[in-house]
Design a protein around this motif. Structure first.
Motif, PDB file in Angstrom:
ATOM      1  N   ALA A   1      47.478  48.846  -3.989  1.00 47.32           N
ATOM      2  CA  ALA A   1      47.948  47.880  -4.978  1.00 47.32           C
ATOM      3  C   ALA A   1      49.465  47.765  -4.945  1.00 47.32           C
ATOM      4  CB  ALA A   1      47.462  48.299  -6.366  1.00 47.32           C
ATOM      5  N   ILE A   2      50.151  48.890  -4.748  1.00 48.22           N
ATOM      6  CA  ILE A   2      51.608  48.876  -4.744  1.00 48.22           C
ATOM      7  C   ILE A   2      52.150  48.060  -3.580  1.00 48.22           C
ATOM      8  CG2 ILE A   2      53.621  50.341  -4.353  1.00 48.22           C
ATOM      9  CD1 ILE A   2      52.603  50.310  -7.231  1.00 48.22           C
ATOM     10  N   SER A   3      51.520  48.157  -2.405  1.00 52.72           N
ATOM     11  CA  SER A   3      52.017  47.405  -1.250  1.00 52.72           C
ATOM     12  C   SER A   3      51.872  45.903  -1.477  1.00 52.72           C
ATOM     13  CB  SER A   3      51.275  47.833   0.024  1.00 52.72           C
ATOM     14  OG  SER A   3      49.884  47.559  -0.073  1.00 52.72           O
ATOM     15  N   LEU A   4      50.785  45.466  -2.106  1.00 55.68           N
ATOM     16  CA  LEU A   4      50.636  44.044  -2.402  1.00 55.68           C
ATOM     17  C   LEU A   4      51.631  43.609  -3.475  1.00 55.68           C
ATOM     18  CD1 LEU A   4      49.281  41.330  -2.087  1.00 55.68           C
ATOM     19  CD2 LEU A   4      47.485  42.081  -3.671  1.00 55.68           C
TER      20      LEU A   4
ATOM     21  N   ASN B   1      30.102  47.382   4.621  1.00 55.90           N
ATOM     22  CA  ASN B   1      30.104  48.837   4.400  1.00 55.90           C
ATOM     23  C   ASN B   1      30.244  49.132   2.914  1.00 55.90           C
ATOM     24  OD1 ASN B   1      29.959  51.493   5.206  1.00 55.90           O
ATOM     25  ND2 ASN B   1      32.096  51.642   5.813  1.00 55.90           N
ATOM     26  N   PHE B   2      29.337  48.553   2.102  1.00 56.75           N
ATOM     27  CA  PHE B   2      29.492  48.595   0.653  1.00 56.75           C
ATOM     28  C   PHE B   2      29.390  49.994   0.065  1.00 56.75           C
ATOM     29  CE2 PHE B   2      24.961  48.307   1.275  1.00 56.75           C
ATOM     30  CZ  PHE B   2      24.426  49.111   0.297  1.00 56.75           C
ATOM     31  N   LYS B   3      28.639  50.903   0.721  1.00 55.69           N
ATOM     32  CA  LYS B   3      28.450  52.247   0.147  1.00 55.69           C
ATOM     33  C   LYS B   3      29.743  53.043   0.123  1.00 55.69           C
ATOM     34  CE  LYS B   3      25.031  53.825   2.643  1.00 55.69           C
ATOM     35  NZ  LYS B   3      23.999  54.801   3.077  1.00 55.69           N
ATOM     36  N   TYR B   4      30.691  52.676   0.976  1.00 52.09           N
ATOM     37  CA  TYR B   4      31.925  53.451   1.088  1.00 52.09           C
ATOM     38  C   TYR B   4      33.128  52.599   0.698  1.00 52.09           C
ATOM     39  CZ  TYR B   4      28.637  56.334   3.618  1.00 52.09           C
ATOM     40  OH  TYR B   4      27.529  57.072   3.961  1.00 52.09           O
ATOM     41  N   ALA B   5      33.000  51.897  -0.407  1.00 56.02           N
ATOM     42  CA  ALA B   5      34.076  51.027  -0.880  1.00 56.02           C
ATOM     43  C   ALA B   5      35.329  51.843  -1.176  1.00 56.02           C
ATOM     44  CB  ALA B   5      33.618  50.276  -2.119  1.00 56.02           C
ATOM     45  N   LYS B   6      36.454  51.401  -0.648  1.00 55.45           N
ATOM     46  CA  LYS B   6      37.733  52.069  -0.849  1.00 55.45           C
ATOM     47  C   LYS B   6      38.650  51.160  -1.674  1.00 55.45           C
ATOM     48  CE  LYS B   6      37.400  54.721   3.446  1.00 55.45           C
ATOM     49  NZ  LYS B   6      38.041  55.035   4.744  1.00 55.45           N
ATOM     50  N   PRO B   7      39.804  51.664  -2.099  1.00 54.17           N
ATOM     51  CA  PRO B   7      40.689  50.865  -2.958  1.00 54.17           C
ATOM     52  C   PRO B   7      41.022  49.482  -2.412  1.00 54.17           C
ATOM     53  CG  PRO B   7      41.408  53.146  -2.977  1.00 54.17           C
ATOM     54  CD  PRO B   7      40.306  53.059  -1.966  1.00 54.17           C
ATOM     55  N   GLU B   8      41.034  49.338  -1.072  1.00 49.80           N
ATOM     56  CA  GLU B   8      41.409  48.029  -0.518  1.00 49.80           C
ATOM     57  C   GLU B   8      40.443  46.906  -0.899  1.00 49.80           C
ATOM     58  OE1 GLU B   8      40.351  50.609   3.216  1.00 49.80           O
ATOM     59  OE2 GLU B   8      41.426  50.885   1.311  1.00 49.80           O
ATOM     60  N   VAL B   9      39.187  47.234  -1.268  1.00 44.37           N
ATOM     61  CA  VAL B   9      38.280  46.150  -1.697  1.00 44.37           C
ATOM     62  C   VAL B   9      38.760  45.563  -3.020  1.00 44.37           C
ATOM     63  CG1 VAL B   9      36.350  47.279  -0.501  1.00 44.37           C
ATOM     64  CG2 VAL B   9      36.588  47.557  -2.978  1.00 44.37           C
ATOM     65  N   ASP B  10      39.344  46.402  -3.892  1.00 41.69           N
ATOM     66  CA  ASP B  10      39.889  45.907  -5.154  1.00 41.69           C
ATOM     67  C   ASP B  10      41.165  45.092  -4.918  1.00 41.69           C
ATOM     68  OD1 ASP B  10      37.866  47.170  -6.529  1.00 41.69           O
ATOM     69  OD2 ASP B  10      39.080  48.901  -7.093  1.00 41.69           O
ATOM     70  N   VAL B  11      41.984  45.537  -3.957  1.00 47.41           N
ATOM     71  CA  VAL B  11      43.216  44.807  -3.640  1.00 47.41           C
ATOM     72  C   VAL B  11      42.867  43.416  -3.121  1.00 47.41           C
ATOM     73  CG1 VAL B  11      45.312  44.805  -2.234  1.00 47.41           C
ATOM     74  CG2 VAL B  11      44.445  46.966  -3.175  1.00 47.41           C
ATOM     75  N   TRP B  12      41.872  43.341  -2.226  1.00 44.91           N
ATOM     76  CA  TRP B  12      41.433  42.045  -1.701  1.00 44.91           C
ATOM     77  C   TRP B  12      40.901  41.164  -2.845  1.00 44.91           C
ATOM     78  CZ3 TRP B  12      37.757  38.375  -1.351  1.00 44.91           C
ATOM     79  CH2 TRP B  12      37.796  37.493  -0.264  1.00 44.91           C
ATOM     80  N   ALA B  13      40.091  41.758  -3.721  1.00 41.23           N
ATOM     81  CA  ALA B  13      39.502  40.994  -4.829  1.00 41.23           C
ATOM     82  C   ALA B  13      40.580  40.443  -5.760  1.00 41.23           C
ATOM     83  CB  ALA B  13      38.519  41.862  -5.602  1.00 41.23           C
ATOM     84  N   LEU B  14      41.663  41.202  -5.961  1.00 38.23           N
ATOM     85  CA  LEU B  14      42.726  40.700  -6.828  1.00 38.23           C
ATOM     86  C   LEU B  14      43.502  39.583  -6.133  1.00 38.23           C
ATOM     87  CD1 LEU B  14      44.014  40.844  -9.554  1.00 38.23           C
ATOM     88  CD2 LEU B  14      45.620  42.531  -8.684  1.00 38.23           C
TER      89      LEU B  14
END
Length: 514
Positions: free
Chosen positions: A503-506, A426-439
């Motif tokens: 990000a804060i939860s991670l 679902n790449f068109k609707y990327a949400k902050p969690e994709v950045d959290v996963w990437a980090l």
């Protein structure tokens, strides 16, 4: 099968290496190489045994031999030695990569273009020449040039012979000649089709393009006013979208990073406006763990921006200098800092943004979409060193403006090795969690030197993301603390939705793990 390698950039520009018989041909500075380059200071960026070509009907293949600076195929890095040290290659060779006619292979400063062996090519640009152009070269006892390169050579020679300033002769290079519409901005070659305003040859020489832009700025081009007083110090790195340089203000001595982006397709006025609008949003970001964008500009089909210079370089280079992985505490400190930067990016107020209904209003938060070690930089030294996220919004700006060469429904922005399954789906609707996963994937990579998933050579990386699960981190390194490993493994689960949506939860989970 027989092929010719034409040198299109570097000190040997115009030289041809003809590979007439099947076999393997090694390129480098060593006397044992069949494609031998001079062992002198001008070619020190080329390793003694840099890459090897295999000519075998019907295939032509290339692999890097653990070179110091890496081998690039059409600006894609194929491989290089992992330790980054001088001396004999200490890394294994890369996998084999197929070559086709017209492909560009770069070793250090040398760029080769792949051509059929029997095809006559221009000594200036490496492109095929007609029979009439070959005859003209034979009649004049000169080198074979296409009509455009011959015309420009004659024009340059005339200018060199006639232009003078008192007793001083003024030598004018090709970047000083006017670039008409429909011609390459650097060399003036006539362009065909939707190739933008840079020919394929000049796209492989980004520093020469930048110097051409500086010349245009000094002539008073208003769109390039910010480049008028800069000088190029060195190249900082190349990526899929563009090249970064360290530049210096000639008056103040202030140093900044300059990134130049070359789109895959020709840019129209709408694309230019959309890119500018998206990048203007990036200029409002102001956080100690985010690289500041200082200015944004464009000229014809070249897009660029200035950003703060981070003297520590990118995180992937630090990892490589450290033997492929970082000590736990160093990696942990960097990741916690980046999580602070991510939290800011994901929650920052955007004063003027185009909403879904087309109106201009206030928005909140941005998503990076391509977070990885190469997009995290280090600034300062010792206890003052800070990790900073770079290129926030750049990928979205290029994609939204249609400059990536893909449609909005046919492209996946990002790097698959640092991308969760739910971003691919679902790449068109990327949400902050994709950045959290990437980090979390970046943390995994810093600690183990490997990617969360196993990417096999020759296998489609996107299918690997869709069909396989991340490998538990303690299978890569059993010495890692169990509680921290549990947090990282949980953060990388991407089948049933993300375990950490912010990000804060991670960050809190990492701190609790000790």
């Amino acid at each position: 099968m027989a092929v010719t390698l034409v040198v299109s950039a570097g000190p040997l520009k115009g030289k041809r290496f003809v590979l007439k018989t099947p076999g393997r041909y090694t390129a480098g500075r060593s006397p044992e190489c069949q494609i031998r380059l001079p062992d002198d200071p001008a070619h020190r960026s080329v390793s003694r045994r840099h890459f090897v070509l295999e000519v075998k009907e019907p295939h032509l293949q290339l692999r890097d031999l653990g070179s110091l600076n890496g081998t690039y195929l059409n600006d894609r890095l194929l491989g290089r030695r992992p330790d980054g040290k001088l001396g004999p290659a200490s890394g294994s060779a890369s996998p084999w990569f197929g070559l086709r006619e017209g492909d560009r292979v770069r070793a250090g400063e040398i760029v080769f273009v792949v051509r059929p062996a029997r095809e006559a090519v221009c000594a200036g640009c490496g492109r095929p020449v007609t029979a009439a152009e070959q005859e003209q070269a034979r009649a004049g006892q000169g080198e074979v040039l296409c009509a455009l390169c011959r015309s420009r050579a004659e024009k340059t020679q005339l200018l060199e012979e006639t232009a003078s300033d008192g007793e001083k002769t003024v030598l004018l290079g090709s970047e000083d000649l006017p670039a008409a519409e429909g011609t390459c901005i650097k060399c003036g070659r006539v362009l065909s089709g939707r190739t933008g305003l840079l020919c394929p040859i000049c796209r492989s020489e980004p520093e020469a393009v930048l110097r051409t832009l500086i010349v245009q700025a000094e002539k008073g081009e208003p769109a390039l006013a910010g480049l008028k007083e800069i000088r190029v110090v060195r190249e900082l790195g190349r990526g899929a979208a563009g090249t970064a340089f360290l530049v210096e203000d000639r008056k103040t001595g202030a140093r900044t990073a300059f990134k130049m982006l070359l789109p895959e397709v020709a840019a129209n006025e709408r694309a230019r406006r959309m890119f500018q609008r998206e990048m203007e949003i990036s200029k409002i970001l102001d956080h100690p763990h985010v690289v500041r964008v200082l200015d944004v500009g464009q000229y014809r089909d070249v897009f660029f921006y200035f950003m703060e210079f981070c003297n520590g370089g990118s995180l992937d280079k630090l990892r490589d200098r450290s033997g492929g992985r970082l000590p736990l505490e160093e990696a942990r400190t960097i990741v916690l800092e980046v999580l602070d930067g991510l939290d800011y990016i994901h929650t920052v107020e955007i004063p003027r943004i185009q909403l879904a209904d087309g109106r201009i209003g206030q928005g909140r938060g941005l998503v990076h979409r391509d977070l990885k070690p190469a997009n995290i930089f280090l600034s300062g030294d010792g206890p003052d060193r800070r990790a900073k996220i770079a290129d926030v919004g750049v990928g979205k700006a290029f994609d939204t403006a249609g400059l990536s060469g893909h449609t909005r429904t046919g492209a996946v922005a990002g790097t698959p090795v640092f991308m969760p399954r739910f971003q691919v789906v679902n790449f068109k609707y990327a949400k902050p969690e994709v950045d959290v996963w990437a980090l979390a994937a970046t943390f995994y990579n810093l600690l183990t030197g490997q990617f969360p998933r196993t990417f096999s050579p020759g296998q489609d990386p996107w299918m690997t993301v869709l069909q396989t699960n991340p490998v538990p981190i303690r299978e890569r390194d059993p010495a890692l603390p169990p509680r921290l490993a549990e947090v990282i493994d949980a953060a990388l689960k991407d089948r049933s939705g993300p375990a950490f949506t912010s990000a804060i939860s991670l960050k809190e989970a990492i701190l609790k793990a000790g």
